[in-house]
Design an enzyme around this catalytic site. Structure first.
Site, PDB file in Angstrom:
ATOM      1  CG  ASP A  13       1.128  -7.363  -0.714  1.00  0.00           C
ATOM      2  OD1 ASP A  13       0.312  -6.428  -0.807  1.00  0.00           O
ATOM      3  OD2 ASP A  13       1.034  -8.425  -1.354  1.00  0.00           O
ATOM      4  CE  LYS A  16       2.566  -0.564  -1.777  1.00  0.00           C
ATOM      5  NZ  LYS A  16       2.887  -1.980  -1.598  1.00  0.00           N
ATOM      6  CG  ASN A  38      -4.142  -3.219  -8.626  1.00  0.00           C
ATOM      7  OD1 ASN A  38      -4.506  -2.148  -8.161  1.00  0.00           O
ATOM      8  ND2 ASN A  38      -3.226  -3.304  -9.553  1.00  0.00           N
ATOM      9  N   GLY A  40      -4.012  -3.551  -1.668  1.00  0.00           N
ATOM     10  CA  GLY A  40      -4.614  -3.843  -0.367  1.00  0.00           C
ATOM     11  C   GLY A  40      -3.643  -3.329   0.673  1.00  0.00           C
ATOM     12  CG  HIS A  41      -2.120   0.062   0.573  1.00  0.00           C
ATOM     13  ND1 HIS A  41      -1.779   1.279   0.037  1.00  0.00           N
ATOM     14  CD2 HIS A  41      -1.673  -0.858  -0.318  1.00  0.00           C
ATOM     15  CE1 HIS A  41      -1.155   1.099  -1.115  1.00  0.00           C
ATOM     16  NE2 HIS A  41      -1.079  -0.192  -1.355  1.00  0.00           N
ATOM     17  CB  THR A  42      -3.005  -4.056   6.305  1.00  0.00           C
ATOM     18  OG1 THR A  42      -3.164  -4.920   5.186  1.00  0.00           O
ATOM     19  CG2 THR A  42      -3.803  -4.569   7.492  1.00  0.00           C
ATOM     20  CB  THR A 128      -5.736  -8.595  -8.287  1.00  0.00           C
ATOM     21  OG1 THR A 128      -5.964  -7.514  -9.194  1.00  0.00           O
ATOM     22  CG2 THR A 128      -4.382  -8.412  -7.618  1.00  0.00           C
ATOM     23  CD  GLN A 224      -0.706  -1.858  -7.706  1.00  0.00           C
ATOM     24  OE1 GLN A 224      -0.691  -0.793  -8.288  1.00  0.00           O
ATOM     25  NE2 GLN A 224      -1.711  -2.234  -6.944  1.00  0.00           N
ATOM     26  CB  THR A 301      -6.416 -11.971  -3.958  1.00  0.00           C
ATOM     27  OG1 THR A 301      -5.048 -12.055  -3.560  1.00  0.00           O
ATOM     28  CG2 THR A 301      -6.612 -10.816  -4.930  1.00  0.00           C
ATOM     29  N   GLY A 302      -6.431 -12.922  -0.687  1.00  0.00           N
ATOM     30  CA  GLY A 302      -6.240 -14.062   0.202  1.00  0.00           C
ATOM     31  C   GLY A 302      -5.244 -15.096  -0.323  1.00  0.00           C
ATOM     32  CE  LYS A 331       4.650  -8.864   7.474  1.00  0.00           C
ATOM     33  NZ  LYS A 331       3.610  -9.381   6.567  1.00  0.00           N
ATOM     34  N   GLY A 415       6.140  -4.830  14.053  1.00  0.00           N
ATOM     35  CA  GLY A 415       4.807  -5.379  14.313  1.00  0.00           C
ATOM     36  C   GLY A 415       3.810  -4.577  13.495  1.00  0.00           C
TER      37      GLY A 415
HETATM   38  P1  GDP Z   1       0.998  -2.816   1.548  1.00  0.00           P
HETATM   39  O1  GDP Z   1       0.203  -3.327   0.394  1.00  0.00           O
HETATM   40  O2  GDP Z   1       2.416  -2.472   1.139  1.00  0.00           O
HETATM   41  O3  GDP Z   1       0.352  -1.670   2.261  1.00  0.00           O
HETATM   42  O4  GDP Z   1       1.115  -4.020   2.579  1.00  0.00           O
HETATM   43  P2  GDP Z   1      -0.074  -5.036   3.018  1.00  0.00           P
HETATM   44  O5  GDP Z   1      -0.970  -4.344   3.969  1.00  0.00           O
HETATM   45  O6  GDP Z   1      -0.683  -5.688   1.835  1.00  0.00           O
HETATM   46  O7  GDP Z   1       0.770  -6.180   3.709  1.00  0.00           O
HETATM   47  C1  GDP Z   1       1.564  -5.928   4.829  1.00  0.00           C
HETATM   48  C2  GDP Z   1       1.072  -6.834   5.964  1.00  0.00           C
HETATM   49  O8  GDP Z   1       2.064  -6.883   6.966  1.00  0.00           O
HETATM   50  C3  GDP Z   1      -0.181  -6.320   6.639  1.00  0.00           C
HETATM   51  O9  GDP Z   1      -0.919  -7.400   7.110  1.00  0.00           O
HETATM   52  C4  GDP Z   1       0.363  -5.491   7.793  1.00  0.00           C
HETATM   53  O10 GDP Z   1      -0.529  -5.382   8.889  1.00  0.00           O
HETATM   54  C5  GDP Z   1       1.565  -6.318   8.180  1.00  0.00           C
HETATM   55  N1  GDP Z   1       2.691  -5.537   8.703  1.00  0.00           N
HETATM   56  C6  GDP Z   1       3.155  -4.318   8.314  1.00  0.00           C
HETATM   57  N2  GDP Z   1       4.278  -4.007   8.987  1.00  0.00           N
HETATM   58  C7  GDP Z   1       4.531  -5.049   9.800  1.00  0.00           C
HETATM   59  C8  GDP Z   1       5.594  -5.321  10.717  1.00  0.00           C
HETATM   60  O11 GDP Z   1       6.523  -4.550  10.912  1.00  0.00           O
HETATM   61  N3  GDP Z   1       5.546  -6.536  11.367  1.00  0.00           N
HETATM   62  C9  GDP Z   1       4.538  -7.419  11.167  1.00  0.00           C
HETATM   63  N4  GDP Z   1       4.572  -8.570  11.843  1.00  0.00           N
HETATM   64  N5  GDP Z   1       3.531  -7.189  10.329  1.00  0.00           N
HETATM   65  C10 GDP Z   1       3.541  -6.017   9.641  1.00  0.00           C
HETATM   66  P1  IMO Z   2      -0.208  -3.505  -2.965  1.00  0.00           P
HETATM   67  O1  IMO Z   2      -0.455  -2.043  -3.268  1.00  0.00           O
HETATM   68  C1  IMO Z   2       1.129  -7.357  -4.422  1.00  0.00           C
HETATM   69  C2  IMO Z   2       0.288  -8.300  -8.613  1.00  0.00           C
HETATM   70  C3  IMO Z   2      -0.686  -9.411  -8.920  1.00  0.00           C
HETATM   71  C4  IMO Z   2      -0.105  -9.920 -10.232  1.00  0.00           C
HETATM   72  C5  IMO Z   2       0.366  -8.635 -10.919  1.00  0.00           C
HETATM   73  C6  IMO Z   2      -0.618  -8.080 -11.932  1.00  0.00           C
HETATM   74  O2  IMO Z   2      -1.112  -4.050  -1.940  1.00  0.00           O
HETATM   75  O3  IMO Z   2       1.238  -3.750  -2.695  1.00  0.00           O
HETATM   76  P2  IMO Z   2      -2.938  -6.810 -11.660  1.00  0.00           P
HETATM   77  O4  IMO Z   2      -4.225  -7.252 -11.038  1.00  0.00           O
HETATM   78  O5  IMO Z   2      -2.364  -5.586 -11.073  1.00  0.00           O
HETATM   79  O6  IMO Z   2      -3.040  -6.738 -13.170  1.00  0.00           O
HETATM   80  O7  IMO Z   2      -1.925  -8.039 -11.373  1.00  0.00           O
HETATM   81  O8  IMO Z   2       0.553  -7.699  -9.880  1.00  0.00           O
HETATM   82  N1  IMO Z   2      -0.230  -7.237  -7.725  1.00  0.00           N
HETATM   83  C7  IMO Z   2       0.136  -7.070  -6.456  1.00  0.00           C
HETATM   84  N2  IMO Z   2       0.944  -7.820  -5.663  1.00  0.00           N
HETATM   85  N3  IMO Z   2       0.607  -6.225  -3.942  1.00  0.00           N
HETATM   86  C8  IMO Z   2      -0.188  -5.460  -4.720  1.00  0.00           C
HETATM   87  O9  IMO Z   2      -0.629  -4.255  -4.317  1.00  0.00           O
HETATM   88  C9  IMO Z   2      -0.481  -5.889  -6.025  1.00  0.00           C
HETATM   89  N4  IMO Z   2      -1.240  -5.397  -7.037  1.00  0.00           N
HETATM   90  C10 IMO Z   2      -1.060  -6.226  -8.068  1.00  0.00           C
HETATM   91  O10 IMO Z   2      -0.667 -10.392  -7.918  1.00  0.00           O
HETATM   92  O11 IMO Z   2       1.034 -10.707  -9.989  1.00  0.00           O
HETATM   93 MG    MG Z   3      -0.936  -5.020  -0.145  1.00  0.00          MG
END
Ligand code: GDP
Ligand code: IMO
Ligand code: MG
Length: 426
Positions: A13, A16, A38, A40-42, A128, A224, A301-302, A331, A415
Site C-alpha cells: 500500500d 504502487k 489480495n 488493492g491498487h488505487t 486477506t 504487495q 479489506t477495509g 504521501k 496527494g
Molecule cells: P498500492 O497497493 O501500493 O497501490 O497502494 P494503495 O492504493 O493500496 O494505497 C495507497 C493509498 O494512498 C490510496 O488510497 C491512494 O489513493 C493514496 N495515495 C497514493 N499516493 C498518495 C499521496 O501522495 N498522498 C496522499 N494523500 N494519498 C496518496
Molecule cells: P498491495 O498490492 C498490504 C498482507 C495481508 C497479510 C499478509 C498475507 O495492495 O500492496 P495474504 O492474503 O496475501 O496471504 O496475506 O499480507 N497483504 C497486503 N498488505 N497490501 C497488500 O497488497 C497486501 N496483500 C497482502 O494483510 O498480512
Molecule cells: Mg494496496
C-alpha cells in the site's frame, strides 16, 4: 531491452498503483507478475477512484497493453467482475491479456484460507482471506488448476478431481466443512467462466518478447511488497508469493537483461495491514493522526492499517534486495501538519547497531529503533508541482531519506490525484 519494475519497499500500500499510472504514460505494456486479488491498487483520475485488484494499473491508457503474467494467481470470478466494473466506467478492457500458465484461485482456496486462519486463533497471520496462500501452495504441490485448463473441459474435470481428493479430506476431517463437489465446480467453470475468460487468454511470453525486442518499454507492476515477500519478508507474516523485483522475470517469463530501471515505492512513513513485527510502530496520537490524514484503511479489506515512522533500515535492505535504481516517495503531504518527524536510521539489537535488517528474524524481533528527528514544515504541500514549491524542511526530509537509501528519489507524491506529484530531475 527497456524494462522497468515498480516494487513496494515496505509492507504494501505504498502507492504502487498510482506510480504505475504515472509511469505507464510512457510505456507500451504493464504487466502484473505475482500476487492476486489480495492486492488493492488505487488510482484517482479526475476525482474518479479506481481500485484495481487483478487488472494492471496501466489499463486507463488506451495505448497500454495490460498483461496478467504467469506468476499471478487469478480468481476468475473477481477478474470478470473487475472487467465488468471497469467497462461500466467506460474503460476498454479488450486489450487485456492473460497468461494461460497463471494459476486459478478457486472457491475452495478461499474456504481453506479462512479456515486455516480461524484454526490459528491468536497466531493467525491476518491474511486477506482471498485464498492466495492455498492457491500458491497448490501450484507448488502441482495440483493447481491453470487458466489454460479452462479451455479443456475433460482435462479440467480430471484436474479438479485430483486436486479436491486431498483438499476435501482436509476440509471434512480437519475443519468439519462439507467439502467441495469437483463435478459441480467443473460445470460452473465450464458453463459460466471459461467462455468469458477465454477471449483474454494469449501468448503473454511471446508478446512481451516481441515488444522488448522492438524497443517498446514494458513496465512490471509488483503487488504487495518486499517485506511481505515469502523469502525476504517478515516470515511467517508474509504473503505466499515473491513481490521482489527479481520475481518479475519469473512471473512474466523474461530474462534479467531486459531490465534497466527498478523504481522502489516508499511511503513517507510506514504502514502495515495484518499481523507481524513493526519496529517503528506508533500507538499514540501521532499514529492516530497519520491514520486519519492518510486514510490508512485497506483498499480492498477495509482494515485499519498500523502506522509508524519511516524505517530507513528496511528501506536500505529493500534497495539491496530489489537493486532499486530510484525511489518514488509517496504521501509526503500526510506529514504536513506534524511538528516533528522521525526517521529510524538504525536498529539497536542488544547494544549492537544494525543499518541493514539483522540476518536472523529473532534479532529483528528484538530491535529498538534509533531515531533522527526533523522539524516539520507545517504547510500544505498538496498543490506543489515543482521542487521550488517545497519548503526547506520538506526538501531536507527528502534529501535525508535519499542519503539514507543511497539512491535518488525521482518522484515525490503529494496527494492521491494523478497530477499530484513532483518529478525530481536526474
Ligand atoms: P498500492 O497497493 O501500493 O497501490 O497502494 P494503495 O492504493 O493500496 O494505497 C495507497 C493509498 O494512498 C490510496 O488510497 C491512494 O489513493 C493514496 N495515495 C497514493 N499516493 C498518495 C499521496 O501522495 N498522498 C496522499 N494523500 N494519498 C496518496
Ligand atoms: P498491495 O498490492 C498490504 C498482507 C495481508 C497479510 C499478509 C498475507 O495492495 O500492496 P495474504 O492474503 O496475501 O496471504 O496475506 O499480507 N497483504 C497486503 N498488505 N497490501 C497488500 O497488497 C497486501 N496483500 C497482502 O494483510 O498480512
Ligand atoms: Mg494496496
Amino acid at each position: 531491452m527497456p524494462g522497468s519494475i515498480v516494487v513496494g519497499t515496505q509492507w504494501g500500500d505504498e502507492g504502487k498503483g498510482r506510480v504505475v499510472d504515472i509511469v505507464a504514460k510512457e510505456c507500451a505494456h504493464v504487466v502484473r507478475y505475482q500476487g492476486g486479488h489480495n492486492a488493492g491498487h488505487t488510482l484517482v483520475v479526475d476525482n474518479e477512484v479506481f481500485k484495481l485488484q487483478l487488472v494492471p494499473s496501466g489499463i486507463l491508457y488506451d495505448h497500454v497493453v495490460p498483461i496478467i503474467g504467469n506468476g499471478v494467481v487469478v480468481d476468475p470470478y473477481v477478474l470478470l467482475n473487475e472487467i465488468e466494473t471497469l467497462t461500466a466506467k467506460g474503460v476498454d478492457c479488450q486489450r487485456l491479456m492473460l497468461s494461460p500458465q497463471a494459476h486459478l484461485v478457486l472457491p475452495y482456496h478461499q474456504i481453506l484460507d479462512e479456515l486455516a486462519e480461524s484454526q490459528l486463533g491468536d497466531n493467525k497471520l491476518d491474511t486477506t482471506k482471498r485464498g492466495i496462500g492455498p492457491a500458491y501452495a497448490d501450484k507448488a504441490s502441482r495440483v493447481g488448476i491453470r487458466v489454460e485448463d479452462l479451455l479443456d473441459p475433460t482435462h479440467l474435470r480430471a484436474r479438479l478431481h485430483s486436486a479436491l481428493a486431498e483438499r476435501n479430506v482436509i476440509l471434512r476431517d480437519i475443519h468439519g466443512h462439507k467439502g467441495v463437489d469437483p463435478d459441480q465446480l467443473a460445470e460452473e467453470l465450464i458453463q459460466d467462466i471459461a467462455p468469458r475468460v477465454a477471449p483474454y487468454i494469449g501468448d503473454t511470453v511471446g508478446h512481451l518478447h516481441e515488444a522488448l525486442h522492438a524497443g517498446q518499454r514494458v513496465l512490471f507492476e509488483g503487488a504487495q511488497a518486499t517485506f511481505l515477500d515469502l523469502d525476504h519478508g517478515t516470515y511467517p507474516f508474509v504473503t505466499s508469493s515473491n513481490p521482489v523485483a527479481g520475481y518479475a522475470l519469473v512471473g512474466a517469463g523474461i530474462g534479467p537483461g531486459a531490465i534497466d530501471q527498478v523504481i522502489g515505492i516508499a511511503k513517507a512513513y510506514l504502514t502495515r495491514v495484518g499481523a507481524g513485527p513493526f519496529v517503528t510502530e506508533l500507538d499514540d496520537a501521532v499514529g492516530e493522526h497519520l491514520v486519519d490524514v492518510g486514510q490508512e484503511y485497506g483498499t480492498n479489506t477495509g482494515r485499519r492499517r498500523r502506522v509508524g515512522w519511516f524505517d530507513a533500515v528496511m528501506a536500505r535492505q529493500a534497495v539491496r534486495l530489489n537493486a532499486c535504481t530510484e525511489i518514488a516517495l509517496t504521501k509526503l503531504d500526510v506529514l504536513d501538519e506534524l511538528e516533528t518527524i522521525k526517521v529510524c536510521v538504525a536498529y539497536d539489537v542488544e547494544g549492537e547497531r544494525y543499518e541493514y535488517l539483522p540476518h536472523l528474524r529473532r534479532m529483528h524481533d528484538k530491535a529498538v529503533p534509533v531515531y533522527a528527528e526533523f522539524p516539520g514544515w507545517q504547510q500544505d504541500l498538496s498543490e506543489a508541482t515543482d521542487r521550488k514549491d517545497l519548503p526547506r524542511e520538506a526538501i531536507e526530509y527528502i534529501s535525508f531519506l535519499e542519503r539514507q537509501m543511497g539512491v535518488p528519489i525521482r518522484f515525490v507524491c503529494v496527494g492521491p490525484g494523478r497530477e499530484q506529484y513532483l518529478r525530481f530531475a536526474a
